[in-house]
Design a protein around this motif. Structure first.
Motif, PDB file in Angstrom:
ATOM      1  N   GLY A   1       0.809  -1.216   0.000  1.00  0.00           N
ATOM      2  CA  GLY A   1       0.000   0.000   0.000  1.00  0.00           C
ATOM      3  C   GLY A   1       0.838   1.259   0.000  1.00  0.00           C
ATOM      4  N   PRO A   2       0.182   2.406   0.031  1.00  0.00           N
ATOM      5  CA  PRO A   2      -1.286   2.494   0.122  1.00  0.00           C
ATOM      6  C   PRO A   2      -1.969   2.360  -1.238  1.00  0.00           C
ATOM      7  N   LEU A   3      -2.982   1.509  -1.295  1.00  0.00           N
ATOM      8  CA  LEU A   3      -3.811   1.373  -2.489  1.00  0.00           C
ATOM      9  C   LEU A   3      -5.161   1.996  -2.180  1.00  0.00           C
ATOM     10  N   THR A   4      -5.498   3.050  -2.876  1.00  0.00           N
ATOM     11  CA  THR A   4      -6.755   3.756  -2.631  1.00  0.00           C
ATOM     12  C   THR A   4      -7.445   4.037  -3.955  1.00  0.00           C
ATOM     13  N   ARG A   5      -8.734   4.157  -3.893  1.00  0.00           N
ATOM     14  CA  ARG A   5      -9.519   4.489  -5.079  1.00  0.00           C
ATOM     15  C   ARG A   5      -9.766   5.985  -5.113  1.00  0.00           C
ATOM     16  N   THR A   6      -9.398   6.613  -6.215  1.00  0.00           N
ATOM     17  CA  THR A   6      -9.600   8.040  -6.373  1.00  0.00           C
ATOM     18  C   THR A   6     -11.020   8.312  -6.840  1.00  0.00           C
ATOM     19  N   ILE A   7     -11.720   9.178  -6.119  1.00  0.00           N
ATOM     20  CA  ILE A   7     -13.080   9.570  -6.485  1.00  0.00           C
ATOM     21  C   ILE A   7     -13.041  11.047  -6.852  1.00  0.00           C
ATOM     22  N   SER A   8     -13.347  11.352  -8.093  1.00  0.00           N
ATOM     23  CA  SER A   8     -13.280  12.737  -8.543  1.00  0.00           C
ATOM     24  C   SER A   8     -14.388  13.556  -7.913  1.00  0.00           C
ATOM     25  N   GLY A   9     -14.173  14.847  -7.788  1.00  0.00           N
ATOM     26  CA  GLY A   9     -15.210  15.745  -7.270  1.00  0.00           C
ATOM     27  C   GLY A   9     -15.341  15.640  -5.770  1.00  0.00           C
ATOM     28  N   LEU A  10     -15.956  14.552  -5.285  1.00  0.00           N
ATOM     29  CA  LEU A  10     -16.181  14.362  -3.853  1.00  0.00           C
ATOM     30  C   LEU A  10     -14.860  14.339  -3.113  1.00  0.00           C
ATOM     31  N   ARG A  11     -13.862  13.647  -3.688  1.00  0.00           N
ATOM     32  CA  ARG A  11     -12.566  13.557  -3.021  1.00  0.00           C
ATOM     33  C   ARG A  11     -11.966  14.942  -2.819  1.00  0.00           C
ATOM     34  N   SER A  12     -12.025  15.780  -3.839  1.00  0.00           N
ATOM     35  CA  SER A  12     -11.445  17.117  -3.742  1.00  0.00           C
ATOM     36  C   SER A  12     -12.133  17.930  -2.652  1.00  0.00           C
ATOM     37  N   GLU A  13     -13.464  17.966  -2.663  1.00  0.00           N
ATOM     38  CA  GLU A  13     -14.211  18.747  -1.684  1.00  0.00           C
ATOM     39  C   GLU A  13     -13.982  18.224  -0.273  1.00  0.00           C
ATOM     40  N   LEU A  14     -14.039  16.907  -0.118  1.00  0.00           N
ATOM     41  CA  LEU A  14     -13.913  16.293   1.196  1.00  0.00           C
ATOM     42  C   LEU A  14     -12.517  16.486   1.766  1.00  0.00           C
ATOM     43  N   PHE A  15     -11.509  16.255   0.930  1.00  0.00           N
ATOM     44  CA  PHE A  15     -10.147  16.347   1.436  1.00  0.00           C
ATOM     45  C   PHE A  15      -9.701  17.792   1.623  1.00  0.00           C
ATOM     46  N   ASP A  16     -10.266  18.688   0.851  1.00  0.00           N
ATOM     47  CA  ASP A  16      -9.976  20.107   1.097  1.00  0.00           C
ATOM     48  C   ASP A  16     -10.467  20.489   2.488  1.00  0.00           C
ATOM     49  N   TRP A  17     -11.682  20.028   2.838  1.00  0.00           N
ATOM     50  CA  TRP A  17     -12.212  20.299   4.186  1.00  0.00           C
ATOM     51  C   TRP A  17     -11.346  19.622   5.239  1.00  0.00           C
ATOM     52  N   LEU A  18     -10.971  18.371   4.996  1.00  0.00           N
ATOM     53  CA  LEU A  18     -10.188  17.621   5.975  1.00  0.00           C
ATOM     54  C   LEU A  18      -8.821  18.266   6.202  1.00  0.00           C
ATOM     55  N   ASP A  19      -8.211  18.775   5.150  1.00  0.00           N
ATOM     56  CA  ASP A  19      -6.891  19.404   5.273  1.00  0.00           C
ATOM     57  C   ASP A  19      -6.918  20.636   6.174  1.00  0.00           C
ATOM     58  N   ASN A  20      -8.105  21.226   6.339  1.00  0.00           N
ATOM     59  CA  ASN A  20      -8.222  22.441   7.149  1.00  0.00           C
ATOM     60  C   ASN A  20      -8.559  22.163   8.613  1.00  0.00           C
ATOM     61  N   GLN A  21      -8.662  20.873   8.980  1.00  0.00           N
ATOM     62  CA  GLN A  21      -8.976  20.522  10.363  1.00  0.00           C
ATOM     63  C   GLN A  21      -7.697  20.251  11.146  1.00  0.00           C
ATOM     64  N   PRO A  22      -7.721  20.457  12.462  1.00  0.00           N
ATOM     65  CA  PRO A  22      -6.543  20.138  13.285  1.00  0.00           C
ATOM     66  C   PRO A  22      -6.171  18.663  13.165  1.00  0.00           C
ATOM     67  N   SER A  23      -4.899  18.366  13.332  1.00  0.00           N
ATOM     68  CA  SER A  23      -4.408  16.989  13.224  1.00  0.00           C
ATOM     69  C   SER A  23      -5.107  16.072  14.225  1.00  0.00           C
ATOM     70  N   GLU A  24      -5.503  14.884  13.774  1.00  0.00           N
ATOM     71  CA  GLU A  24      -6.114  13.843  14.599  1.00  0.00           C
ATOM     72  C   GLU A  24      -7.365  14.338  15.334  1.00  0.00           C
ATOM     73  N   SER A  25      -8.159  15.175  14.663  1.00  0.00           N
ATOM     74  CA  SER A  25      -9.345  15.741  15.319  1.00  0.00           C
ATOM     75  C   SER A  25     -10.659  15.262  14.700  1.00  0.00           C
ATOM     76  N   VAL A  26     -10.581  14.401  13.678  1.00  0.00           N
ATOM     77  CA  VAL A  26     -11.792  14.023  12.935  1.00  0.00           C
ATOM     78  C   VAL A  26     -12.097  12.539  13.144  1.00  0.00           C
ATOM     79  N   ILE A  27     -13.348  12.251  13.510  1.00  0.00           N
ATOM     80  CA  ILE A  27     -13.819  10.866  13.635  1.00  0.00           C
ATOM     81  C   ILE A  27     -14.319  10.395  12.275  1.00  0.00           C
ATOM     82  N   PHE A  28     -13.920   9.180  11.879  1.00  0.00           N
ATOM     83  CA  PHE A  28     -14.399   8.585  10.627  1.00  0.00           C
ATOM     84  C   PHE A  28     -15.394   7.484  10.962  1.00  0.00           C
ATOM     85  N   VAL A  29     -16.600   7.571  10.403  1.00  0.00           N
ATOM     86  CA  VAL A  29     -17.663   6.603  10.694  1.00  0.00           C
ATOM     87  C   VAL A  29     -18.088   5.936   9.390  1.00  0.00           C
ATOM     88  N   SER A  30     -17.905   4.608   9.302  1.00  0.00           N
ATOM     89  CA  SER A  30     -18.335   3.862   8.121  1.00  0.00           C
ATOM     90  C   SER A  30     -18.611   2.425   8.526  1.00  0.00           C
TER      91      SER A  30
END
Length: 316
Positions: free
Chosen positions: A245-274
């Motif tokens: 790895g890392p092997l990840t699937r790139t999702i256009s559009g959603l990935r950009s918006e989501l990761f742009d938001w994530l990049d602006n959050q403090p380190s280790e501050s976001v819970i991932f629920v799936s």
């Protein structure tokens, strides 16, 4: 003299959560390791047109062949309310004759000489032996999950009673221990068939020629070291472990918006629920989870799957 490419047959168990990681591994083998790849997929009971449309959408650009194996009817073999892991294990057991025929009929030359299965496909190892193929397991999760899994047959002999009723943490040689309340779902009930299927596949993994892991050396160095150390988990695995790895699937559009938001959050501050491709919640459970996330006052990303094949990630 021209040397032909190595040809790998990849077997995916049913479910998007299993298919997508196998497809990403196939892409990596083709683009980075110069393999010819054929992916064998256990078909769902959807219409052929719907299944083909879904596979086409996941394979752009098309880098290898995908062969759909016939849907497996297990209604006479297991109760309809059986755990998902039990159902998957039985389906993968019953699909073996179709897989044997499909590999033998593969049009690509040379015939596949390597079989790579996901976690639920270990019972196909004997098929690889019959066809003189190398055999590998692909684990698309963490090295720690692999460490727990291959150690489960030993815990099965050592621990008395239910795991989640133990007082002390469950120790894994050379790795972080697991709290009894945090054991993976198949370990919650030792009388359930899914537990026996989990122990079985864990026992079969070391029968392969190696394990491919969707991780990398710098992410989990101590756990990978334990898996290779014959005084620790290496005595259990007995085979090479390869971080691919890392092997990840790139999702256009959603990935950009989501990761742009994530990049602006403090380190280790976001819970991932799936809850993965097999996880479903009732309306009441969804409401309770939403309320709990709101009351936690923590930033979170919640992957919500509506009644379609699409998933929506909700940042908050």
């Amino acid at each position: 003299m021209e040397i032909s490419k190595p040809h790998a047959a990849l077997l995916s168990s049913p479910g998007m959560g299993h298919l997508i990681p196998v497809l990403e591994l196939g892409k990596s083998l083709v683009t980075h390791s110069n393999f010819t790849v054929t992916v064998f997929v256990v078909a769902s009971h959807k219409s052929p047109a719907e299944s083909n449309h879904l596979l086409d959408s996941l394979m752009r650009p098309k880098l290898f062949d995908i062969v759909q194996l016939p849907p497996i009817d297990i209604s006479g073999l297991v109760d309809a309310n059986a755990a998902v892991i039990t159902q998957l294990a039985i389906m993968m057991r019953e699909v073996r004759p179709a897989l044997r025929s499909a590999i033998s009929a593969t049009n690509s030359k040379p015939r596949p000489t390597v079989l790579i299965v996901d976690l639920f496909g270990t019972e196909s190892f004997h098929l690889a032996d019959e066809l003189d193929m190398l055999k590998y397991v692909y684990v698309p999760t963490s090295a720690w999950f692999l460490a727990l899994t291959i150690h489960v047959p030993f815990l099965d002999k050592e621990v008395k009673g239910e795991y989640n009723n133990q007082i002390e943490p469950l120790r894994i040689p050379g790795c972080k221990a697991v709290r009894p309340e945090d054991v993976v779902h198949p370990m919650l009930d030792r009388t359930n068939q899914q537990y026996f299927e989990y122990v079985r596949l864990a026992s079969e993994m070391p029968m392969s020629d190696g394990i491919l892991l969707n991780t990398w050396e710098d992410l989990e160095p101590s756990t990978l070291a334990a898996l290779r150390d014959e005084s620790l988990l290496g005595r259990v695995a007995k085979i090479p472990v390869y971080p691919v790895g890392p092997l990840t699937r790139t999702i256009s559009g959603l990935r950009s918006e989501l990761f742009d938001w994530l990049d602006n959050q403090p380190s280790e501050s976001v819970i991932f629920v799936s809850f993965g491709s097999g996880g479903t919640l009732s309306y009441e459970q969804m409401t309770e989870l939403a309320l709990g996330l709101e009351l936690s006052q923590q930033r979170f990303i919640w992957v919500v799957r509506p009644a379609t094949t699409e998933a929506v990630a909700v940042p908050a």
